[in-house]
Scaffold this active site. Structure first.
Site, short mmCIF file in Angstrom:
data_model
loop_
_atom_site.label_atom_id
_atom_site.label_comp_id
_atom_site.label_asym_id
_atom_site.label_seq_id
_atom_site.Cartn_x
_atom_site.Cartn_y
_atom_site.Cartn_z
N HIS A 99 0.81 -1.16 -0.01
CA HIS A 99 -0.03 0.20 -0.19
C HIS A 99 0.73 1.42 0.09
CE1 HIS A 99 -3.73 -2.33 0.43
NE2 HIS A 99 -3.32 -2.66 1.76
N ASP B 56 -2.61 -10.49 -2.57
CA ASP B 56 -3.07 -10.21 -1.27
C ASP B 56 -4.47 -9.97 -1.34
OD1 ASP B 56 -2.09 -8.77 1.60
OD2 ASP B 56 -3.85 -7.85 0.80
N HIS C 250 -6.27 -7.23 -0.58
CA HIS C 250 -6.50 -5.84 -0.86
C HIS C 250 -5.63 -5.45 -2.04
CE1 HIS C 250 -6.74 -6.13 3.70
NE2 HIS C 250 -7.89 -5.60 3.37
N ASP D 278 -4.51 -12.92 3.32
CA ASP D 278 -5.66 -12.33 3.94
C ASP D 278 -6.89 -12.91 3.32
OD1 ASP D 278 -4.63 -10.51 2.17
OD2 ASP D 278 -4.68 -9.03 3.49
C1 SP5 Z 1 -1.20 -5.05 4.17
C2 SP5 Z 1 -2.46 -5.12 4.07
O1 SP5 Z 1 -3.10 -6.24 4.15
N1 SP5 Z 1 -2.91 -3.93 4.60
C3 SP5 Z 1 -4.52 -3.60 5.06
C4 SP5 Z 1 -4.95 -2.77 5.88
C5 SP5 Z 1 -6.23 -2.61 5.99
N2 SP5 Z 1 -6.71 -1.53 6.89
C6 SP5 Z 1 -8.00 -1.15 6.88
C7 SP5 Z 1 -8.98 -2.34 7.01
C8 SP5 Z 1 -10.37 -1.73 6.74
C9 SP5 Z 1 -11.42 -2.92 6.82
N3 SP5 Z 1 -12.67 -2.67 6.72
C10 SP5 Z 1 -13.46 -3.90 6.96
C11 SP5 Z 1 -14.88 -3.72 6.58
C12 SP5 Z 1 -15.72 -4.98 6.47
N4 SP5 Z 1 -15.49 -5.61 5.45
ZN ZN Z 2 -4.11 -7.26 2.61
#
Ligand code: SP5
Ligand code: ZN
Length: 357
Positions: free
Chosen positions: A174, A211, A213, A297
């Site tokens: 990120h 990942d 994300h 994840d």
């Molecule tokens: C490296 C990595 O995996 N970073 C991820 C960081 C995420 N941080 C914010 C997460 C917000 C999650 N919101 C959940 C909403 C319900 N689905």
């Molecule tokens: Zn992630």
């Protein structure tokens, strides 16, 4: 498989982050790394190696191939400046971010901001607290990844098509050139890619981001194939990772995103999509190295993610990556379900190893 690891990666240990408006224990904890290390240590397939103290001599210059000097200085100095300014001694966590609608162009002198404003200039969310030790850990991760990349490039001359694993944190995908967020400070895969391209005479590298994300930091840094998943727009980082994003400038057309709806992302759908990404990399011509942003994840019980993958999917993922037949650098990214984290990472790597042998 060689696993590169450095204990300094453990020292970044903020107690909390803000998640859905709540102050919660920091999910990207040092415990994650220890768990993966312990699991891999129990298998004879992995050989642990440490980076050398004195390589590379000019570590920062490799980091500066990806990040701006101002940003790296910021990471180095912000904790002390923040504390002197009256900020919480636990960690820097900005309260005001430079939203693109907030500032008229060129109307503000960004070179002389107060620590609290500077914290919000170089960060985009509330999951990136900076402690007294964050810079040291992020630099240690960069060193481990560079060492793993060097080993892969050296070994490849003798043993082709093997994988190497950089077991690091904080994660990196990120982090942008001058922006931290999502637990990431320095973009480890980008630093490794630049090293291979600029210092190992390598013509082309592909980054495959598995990942959950979207790797917003890695996406537009290069003119090279970048393939990533993103459950957009249902989840973090919300504003990036659509299928229509194809890169910019000389990189246009090299970026490929594969958004998946959370409720659809079963093992078969995920692997089918990974095959599509692999096909694009296969068709990209002379790719010399593959760098994998290895996040697990995607697992169905991950506490902050929404895909449906079972543990049986992870060896399959490793096998698909191995089918590309490239020397492959795996770099640790996300994965927050502590009970399965080590096994799922090990499964990807073992699935890869067994398929290349
Ligand atoms: C490296 C990595 O995996 N970073 C991820 C960081 C995420 N941080 C914010 C997460 C917000 C999650 N919101 C959940 C909403 C319900 N689905
Ligand atoms: Zn992630």
């Amino acid at each position: 498989m060689k696993v590169y690891y450095g204990p300094e990666c453990l020292c970044h240990d903020p107690p909390h982050e803000i998640l859905s408006g709540r102050l919660v224990p920091y999910l990207e904890s040092p415990r994650r790394l220890e768990l993966v290390k312990n699991t891999l240590s129990r298998s004879s397939s992995f050989v642990f190696l440490s980076p050398e103290q004195d390589w590379p001599h000019n570590l920062l210059s490799y980091v500066l191939a990806v990040h701006t000097e101002e940003y790296v200085d910021h990471l180095k100095t912000i904790y002390d400046d923040w504390v002197v300014d009256g900020g919480d001694k636990v960690a820097v966590l900005p309260e005001t971010f430079l939203h693109h609608r907030l500032r008229a162009p060129n109307s503000l002198d960004l070179s002389n901001l107060s620590p609290i404003a500077r914290a919000g200039l170089y960060c985009f969310d509330l999951s990136c607290p900076i402690t007294n030790d964050t810079f040291q850990a992020a630099i240690a991760a960069a060193q481990v990844v560079l060492t793993a990349a060097r080993a892969l490039a050296d070994d490849h001359l003798a043993i082709p098509d093997r994988g190497t694993f950089a077991l690091v944190r904080p994660p990196g995908h990120h982090a942008q050139d001058a922006l931290c967020g999502g637990y990431c400070f320095l973009n480890n895969v980008a630093i490794a890619a630049k090293y291979l391209l600029q210092h190992r005479g390598c013509g082309s590298v592909a980054i495959l981001d598995i990942d959950y994300h979207h790797g917003n930091g890695s996406r537009w840094m290069f003119r090279l194939p970048f393939c990533g998943y993103e459950p957009t727009p249902d989840d973090y980082p919300y504003f990036t990772g659509s299928a229509g994003e194809r890169g910019a400038g000389p990189g246009f057309g090299f970026n490929h995103n594969f958004p998946l709806a959370q409720k659809d992302a079963t093992d078969d759908v995920y692997c089918g999509t990974l095959q599509q990404a692999a096909d694009i990399i296969r068709q990209s011509g002379e790719i010399e190295y593959l760098i994998v942003s290895l996040g697990v994840d995607t697992y169905q019980e991950d506490p902050i993610c929404g895909f449906l993958l079972t543990q049986r999917c992870y060896p399959r993922i490793g096998e698909i990556i191995a089918s590309l037949g490239k020397p492959t650098l795996f770099v640790m990214e996300g994965g927050y379900h502590l009970e399965t984290l080590g096994d799922n990472v090990a499964s990807v790597l073992l699935g890869f190893e067994q398929a290349v042998v």
